[in-house]
Enzyme design. Structure first.
Site, PDB file in Angstrom:
ATOM      1  N   HIS A 416      26.245  57.907  33.149  1.00  0.00           N
ATOM      2  CA  HIS A 416      27.468  58.268  33.973  1.00  0.00           C
ATOM      3  C   HIS A 416      27.623  59.984  34.154  1.00  0.00           C
ATOM      4  O   HIS A 416      27.471  60.638  32.939  1.00  0.00           O
ATOM      5  CB  HIS A 416      28.886  57.725  33.105  1.00  0.00           C
ATOM      6  CG  HIS A 416      30.057  57.947  33.905  1.00  0.00           C
ATOM      7  ND1 HIS A 416      31.122  58.718  33.243  1.00  0.00           N
ATOM      8  CD2 HIS A 416      30.383  57.961  35.213  1.00  0.00           C
ATOM      9  CE1 HIS A 416      31.949  58.859  34.140  1.00  0.00           C
ATOM     10  NE2 HIS A 416      31.835  58.378  35.035  1.00  0.00           N
ATOM     11  N   HIS A 417      27.627  60.599  35.101  1.00  0.00           N
ATOM     12  CA  HIS A 417      28.178  61.868  35.318  1.00  0.00           C
ATOM     13  C   HIS A 417      29.349  62.111  35.959  1.00  0.00           C
ATOM     14  O   HIS A 417      29.402  62.027  37.152  1.00  0.00           O
ATOM     15  CB  HIS A 417      26.903  62.467  36.240  1.00  0.00           C
ATOM     16  CG  HIS A 417      25.569  62.465  35.792  1.00  0.00           C
ATOM     17  ND1 HIS A 417      24.374  62.628  36.578  1.00  0.00           N
ATOM     18  CD2 HIS A 417      25.165  62.408  34.272  1.00  0.00           C
ATOM     19  CE1 HIS A 417      23.223  62.679  35.768  1.00  0.00           C
ATOM     20  NE2 HIS A 417      23.849  62.396  34.541  1.00  0.00           N
ATOM     21  N   GLU A 418      30.359  62.389  35.107  1.00  0.00           N
ATOM     22  CA  GLU A 418      31.617  62.739  35.817  1.00  0.00           C
ATOM     23  C   GLU A 418      31.423  64.485  35.747  1.00  0.00           C
ATOM     24  O   GLU A 418      31.255  64.999  34.792  1.00  0.00           O
ATOM     25  CB  GLU A 418      32.607  62.343  34.808  1.00  0.00           C
ATOM     26  CG  GLU A 418      34.222  62.797  35.242  1.00  0.00           C
ATOM     27  CD  GLU A 418      34.503  62.530  36.561  1.00  0.00           C
ATOM     28  OE1 GLU A 418      34.765  61.186  37.119  1.00  0.00           O
ATOM     29  OE2 GLU A 418      34.802  63.594  37.431  1.00  0.00           O
ATOM     30  N   HIS A 486      31.428  57.987  42.789  1.00  0.00           N
ATOM     31  CA  HIS A 486      32.986  57.765  42.874  1.00  0.00           C
ATOM     32  C   HIS A 486      33.554  58.989  43.373  1.00  0.00           C
ATOM     33  O   HIS A 486      33.052  60.011  42.947  1.00  0.00           O
ATOM     34  CB  HIS A 486      33.585  57.087  41.553  1.00  0.00           C
ATOM     35  CG  HIS A 486      33.329  55.849  41.424  1.00  0.00           C
ATOM     36  ND1 HIS A 486      34.455  54.825  40.804  1.00  0.00           N
ATOM     37  CD2 HIS A 486      32.253  54.857  41.432  1.00  0.00           C
ATOM     38  CE1 HIS A 486      33.884  53.541  40.854  1.00  0.00           C
ATOM     39  NE2 HIS A 486      32.663  53.406  41.091  1.00  0.00           N
ATOM     40  N   GLU A 487      34.447  58.772  43.794  1.00  0.00           N
ATOM     41  CA  GLU A 487      35.383  60.058  44.349  1.00  0.00           C
ATOM     42  C   GLU A 487      34.054  60.628  45.439  1.00  0.00           C
ATOM     43  O   GLU A 487      33.714  61.957  45.560  1.00  0.00           O
ATOM     44  CB  GLU A 487      35.863  61.141  43.757  1.00  0.00           C
ATOM     45  CG  GLU A 487      36.782  60.241  43.028  1.00  0.00           C
ATOM     46  CD  GLU A 487      36.355  59.695  41.497  1.00  0.00           C
ATOM     47  OE1 GLU A 487      35.219  60.225  41.097  1.00  0.00           O
ATOM     48  OE2 GLU A 487      36.990  58.684  41.106  1.00  0.00           O
ATOM     49  N   GLU A 505      32.398  54.326  45.652  1.00  0.00           N
ATOM     50  CA  GLU A 505      33.982  53.986  45.637  1.00  0.00           C
ATOM     51  C   GLU A 505      34.508  54.362  47.227  1.00  0.00           C
ATOM     52  O   GLU A 505      34.205  53.614  48.046  1.00  0.00           O
ATOM     53  CB  GLU A 505      34.418  54.748  44.532  1.00  0.00           C
ATOM     54  CG  GLU A 505      35.941  54.075  44.176  1.00  0.00           C
ATOM     55  CD  GLU A 505      36.773  55.067  43.298  1.00  0.00           C
ATOM     56  OE1 GLU A 505      37.214  54.345  42.218  1.00  0.00           O
ATOM     57  OE2 GLU A 505      36.357  56.161  43.037  1.00  0.00           O
ATOM     58  N   GLU A 511      40.650  49.889  39.533  1.00  0.00           N
ATOM     59  CA  GLU A 511      41.260  50.873  38.228  1.00  0.00           C
ATOM     60  C   GLU A 511      42.546  51.310  38.736  1.00  0.00           C
ATOM     61  O   GLU A 511      43.661  51.275  37.751  1.00  0.00           O
ATOM     62  CB  GLU A 511      40.483  52.341  38.314  1.00  0.00           C
ATOM     63  CG  GLU A 511      40.304  52.851  39.601  1.00  0.00           C
ATOM     64  CD  GLU A 511      39.657  54.379  39.884  1.00  0.00           C
ATOM     65  OE1 GLU A 511      38.737  54.300  38.971  1.00  0.00           O
ATOM     66  OE2 GLU A 511      39.940  55.172  40.609  1.00  0.00           O
TER      67      GLU A 511
END
Ligand code: NOJ
Length: 712
Positions: A416-418, A486-487, A505, A511
Site C-alpha cells: 500500500h502506497h498512500e 485509488h483516487e 477506484e 468505503e
C-alpha cells in the site's frame, strides 16, 4: 466499399458526399482493403493509401467513412476554414455537425483557415487476446479515415485528424506529425464538440470537485449537466444509448465536458496550474475521443472500443500478472475500529496481519492488503504527503517476517502506497519502494491519492498527474508488480498497453457505506455503475461486506450502513467487473457463514461476459463465464424496487447438464429492514431452462452454474 457511397444520410451537413465517392473509386488500395474486410476475416489486415494528390485535394471539403457494417457513418467537413464532423447511427444523426480543432499558445493554431491536404484510409480486422479480462478475445475491426489539414497561412502547419469507425462507435484523435515550425507547442484549448441531436438525458458526475470522481451519478437533460467527467452516458431513446469518453490518455490533460446548450457538450481540458492545458512536442497525438453507440444499455457494457483504441501490450511476458481475490486490514479502519496511524488501535500489526494471512490461506485468497504499515500516518495524514516513507515500516509491523509468513502459506501481501498527493515525495522513493516490494514477493500494490490540500499543486486530472500515473504503472511493470489505484485518473483502457494496470477506484465504492454522513450509497448505486463508471474499465469497488448494518463498528453514533441485501452483496461480484476483487469485511464476519462460499467460488477472470437485461438506475443482470472452467456466474441487482425476471439460460452449452447454486433474497427480505435474509438452494438446469429471478427491494441474486455431466 469501405464507405456507404450513395447511402442516404440525413444530416444538417452538405449534400451527399459525392466527391468522396469519386475519390475512393479512384483508389485501388481502398477497394482492396474494403473488399477483403468484407469477408469478416479475423486475420490481421491493413491497407493504407493516401488517395488525394494535392490537385485533387484542393477540391475536397468533406469526406466520409463508415463502419464495417455500414451502420455508423462519420462525415468530416471543412467549412469556412473550420473543421467539423457528424455521426450517423442507423437512420439517426446522433451527433450533429460539431466543431473540431485546437487552439495553441501564440499566433499558431488549428482553429481557422484550415484546408484538407490529404486523405488516407485503411481497414483493420484483427482479433487480440487479453491476458486477463472480462472477455478473452476481442475483435478490433474498423475503417479508418485520416485527414491531413494544413493551415492556410504561414507557417503552413499540419495537423492530422484520424477517425476509426467501428460497428459500436467512433474514435477520433488529433495528431501532429514532426514538421518545421511546430517543435514544442502548448495547447490552450481543444475545440471538440459533441452536439447531440436533442437534449437527451445524461448520467453524469461533476468535474472539478474536491472528491474527484466520488459522487453519486445523476440523471438530467444534457443542458443541465454543467461541467462533468467522462464517461458520460446518454439515454437518447429506448433503443439508443451513447457513451462519450476517451481512450489512451497517457500524456495529455483529462477531458471533461461542459454543457453549452440543449444537447451540446464541449471538451474542456483540465488545466495545469499555469492555465495552459497540454505541453507537447511534435510528433504528438491526443487521446482518442470516443463515442460508443448501442441499442441497449448492455450493448455499451460489452463494447470494447476503448480497449481497441489503446496500443497493444508493451509487456511481453505477462505470466506474472494474475487476477485474484484479496482480504485486508482495511475495513476495520473505515469502521473506526482500528487506525492507520501508530498507537493502541493500530490495524497493521504483525499479529493482526498473521490472522488475515491465515484466513486468506485457509479460504484460497491470493492476497492480503495491509494499509497503515509504513511511517507517515501519524497526525493528519491527508495533509502529510511529504512525510510518508514507502520503505520503512512501523515497529509493530514485521514487514520482512510477514512477507515470508505469507509466502509459506501461498498468499502474498498486497502493498500500500498512500501518497496523500505528495507526488514529489512519492516519485523520489518510487524505485526503492517497488524494489523493496519485489524483493519481498509483493505482487500487487494499491496506491492512493487522498488530497485535502487541493490548492497547493497541480489538479488531480491534469497532464501532470496523467504523466505521474503512467510513470508509476511503468515503474511497477519493471518490477513485475500489479497496480490498483485509488483516487486515480479515470480509466481510458491503458490496461491493454500495461496489463499490470489492474483496477482502480474512481467512483464511490464500499468505503462510503462506512462513513458517508448522508447514509451510504443508495440502493440504486450498483444499477448505475455498470453503465457509467464501469464503461471506463475495472472498478475496485471492494464488495462483500456481510455485516450490512455495521454492528461490528465501534463508531458512535453510526452514520451509515450498506444499503443492500446480502444476496445483492454477492451479486455485486459479478455485476461489477474487477480482476482484483476484495472480500472487504472483517474476516470474522465470514467465518462459518454459508453465503461466504459464493465469494470463495467466484472467479475474477472471464472468458465471456453477457448482459442479460438492464435499465440504468433500475436493475441489471450480468452473466460471465469463468476462464478456468465451464462454470458460469450470474449476478442480478435492483434498486429500491422489487423485480421479477425470466432469465433464459441460453448462453449455456448445448448438451451439458448443470447445477445452479442460487443465493437469493428470502421472500421476507428487503435492504432496509431485513437485509440479511437469504436462501441458498440448488437446482438442475440446462440451456433450455428459464430461471425466474425474484429480487426484493434493494435486493439481488447471485448464481453459480457448474457443469454436472451431460444431458441424456
Ligand atoms: C482512500 C481509499 O479509497 C481507501 O481505500 C484507503 O483506505 C484510504 N484512502 C487510505 O489510503
Amino acid at each position: 466499399m469501405a464507405v456507404a457511397c450513395g447511402r442516404s444520410i440525413h444530416s444538417a451537413f452538405v449534400n451527399l458526399p459525392r466527391s468522396f465517392c469519386l475519390i475512393t473509386n479512384l483508389s485501388p488500395f481502398v477497394m482492396k482493403a474494403s473488399s477483403l474486410a468484407a469477408h469478416g476475416s479475423v486475420l490481421f489486415l491493413v491497407s493504407m493509401a493516401w488517395v488525394a494528390s494535392p490537385t485533387i485535394a484542393q477540391q475536397i471539403d468533406h469526406v466520409m467513412v463508415s463502419s464495417p457494417d455500414e451502420e455508423v457513418v462519420v462525415v468530416f467537413l471543412v467549412s469556412g476554414g473550420r473543421a467539423f464532423y457528424n455521426v450517423v447511427f442507423g437512420d439517426e444523426e446522433v451527433i450533429e455537425p460539431s466543431r473540431l480543432g485546437v487552439r495553441l499558445q501564440g499566433p499558431r493554431g488549428f482553429e481557422d483557415g484550415l484546408e484538407i491536404r490529404d486523405v488516407g484510409r485503411r481497414t483493420v480486422d484483427e482479433t487480440w487476446r487479453q491476458p486477463w479480462g472480462e472477455v478473452r478475445d476481442i475483435r478490433n475491426h474498423f475503417n479508418e479515415l485520416a485527414v491531413d489539414l494544413v493551415t492556410a497561412a504561414e507557417p503552413f502547419l499540419t495537423m492530422r485528424i484520424v477517425f476509426r469507425v467501428y460497428d459500436d462507435g467512433v474514435g477520433f484523435r488529433y495528431e501532429w506529425p514532426e514538421q518545421d515550425g511546430l517543435g514544442d507547442f502548448v495547447i490552450m484549448d481543444e475545440l471538440t464538440e459533441f452536439a447531440l441531436d436533442a437534449d437527451h438525458d445524461a448520467w453524469w458526475i461533476p468535474a472539478y470537485r474536491v472528491h474527484r470522481y466520488e459522487y453519486l451519478y445523476r440523471r438530467s437533460p444534457i443542458s443541465d449537466v454543467g461541467s462533468v467527467h467522462t464517461p458520460v452516458t446518454i439515454e437518447a431513446d429506448d433503443d439508443l444509448y451513447v457513451s462519450i469518453h476517451e481512450a489512451a490518455l497517457t500524456d495529455y490533460a483529462s477531458m471533461t465536458l461542459q454543457s453549452t446548450g440543449p444537447g451540446k457538450l464541449e471538451a474542456d481540458l483540465v488545466p495545469w496550474s499555469d492555465g495552459t492545458k497540454v505541453k507537447a512536442t511534435a510528433p504528438f497525438v491526443s487521446p482518442w475521443r470516443t463515442i460508443q453507440l448501442a441499442t441497449s444499455p448492455g450493448g455499451l457494457v460489452t463494447s470494447y472500443l476503448i480497449l481497441n483504441l489503446n496500443e497493444p501490450s508493451r509487456i511481453l511476458d505477462t505470466s506474472w500478472i494474475r487476477p485474484g481475490k484479496y482480504v485486508g486490514i482495511w475495513w476495520g479502519m473505515h469502521l473506526d475500529n482500528w487506525t492507520w496511524e501508530s498507537g493502541p488501535r493500530h490495524g497493521a500489526t504483525t499479529e493482526n496481519t498473521k490472522r488475515y494471512i491465515d484466513f486468506a490461506s485457509k479460504h484460497g485468497f491470493d492476497g492480503v492488503l495491509v494499509e497503515g504499515w509504513n511511517i507517515g500516518w501519524d497526525g493528519d495524514w491527508t495533509r502529510n504527503g511529504e512525510e510518508f516513507s514507502f520503505t520503512r515500516p512501523y515497529p509493530d509491523f514485521d514487514l520482512e517476517g510477514l512477507a515470508e509468513y505469507a509466502a509459506r502459506r501461498n498468499v502474498a501481501i498486497i502493498g500500500h502506497h498512500e501518497t496523500a498527493f505528495g507526488i514529489d515525495n512519492y516519485e523520489r522513493q518510487l524505485e526503492d519502494a517497488f524494489e523493496l516490494y519485489s524483493r519481498l514477493g509483493v505482487k500487487a500494490v494499491k496506491t492512493g491519492y487522498v488530497d485535502n490540500n487541493v490548492h497547493r499543486h497541480e489538479l488531480h486530472h491534469g497532464q501532470y498527474m496523467v504523466r505521474h500515473f503512467r510513470r508509476v504503472v511503468e515503474s511497477a511493470a519493471r518490477h513485475r508488480i500489479m497496480v490498483n489505484v485509488h483516487e486515480p485518473i479515470k480509466d481510458t483502457g491503458i490496461r491493454r498497453t500495461w496489463p499490470n494496470m489492474m483496477t482502480r477506484e474512481g467512483a464511490r465504492g464500499m468505503e462510503y457505506n462506512a462513513w458517508a454522513t448522508e447514509g451510504g450509497n443508495p440502493p440504486e448505486h450498483e444499477t448505475i455503475l455498470p453503465f457509467t463508471r464501469g464503461l471506463s474499465g475495472p472498478f475496485d469497488f471492494t464488495p462483500g461486506v456481510f455485516d450490512l448494518t455495521l454492528e461490528s463498528s465501534t463508531r458512535d453514533p453510526l452514520v451509515s450502513r450498506v444499503n443492500t441485501t446480502l444476496a445483492k452483496a454477492l451479486a455485486n461480484y459479478v455485476v461489477i467487473y474487477s480482476p482484483l476483487h476484495m472480500a472487504a469485511d472483517l474476516v470474522e464476519n465470514y467465518e462459518g457463514h454459508p453465503a461466504f462460499k459464493f465469494i470463495v467460488d467466484v472467479p475474477t477472470d472471464w472468458e465471456e461476459t453477457v448482459v442479460l437485461n438492464g435499465k440504468i438506475g433500475d436493475y441489471v443482470t450480468v452473466a460471465r463465464k469463468d476462464r478456468g472452467s465451464g462454470d458460469w456466474y450470474v449476478g442480478s441487482v435492483t434498486d429500491e424496487f422489487a423485480r421479477q425476471f425470466d432469465v433464459p439460460l441460453s448462453f449455456l452449452e448445448e448438451g451439458v447438464a448443470y447445477v445452479a447454486e442460487i443465493y437469493a433474497d428470502a421472500f421476507s427480505a428487503d435492504w432496509d429492514t431485513r437485509p440479511l435474509e437469504i436462501t441458498i438452494t440448488e437446482r438442475p438446469v440446462t440451456r433450455d431452462t428459464v430461471l425466474e429471478v425474484r429480487l426484493v427491494p434493494g435486493g439481488g441474486q447471485a448464481i453459480r452454474i457448474r457443469p454436472n455431466g451431460s444431458v441424456n
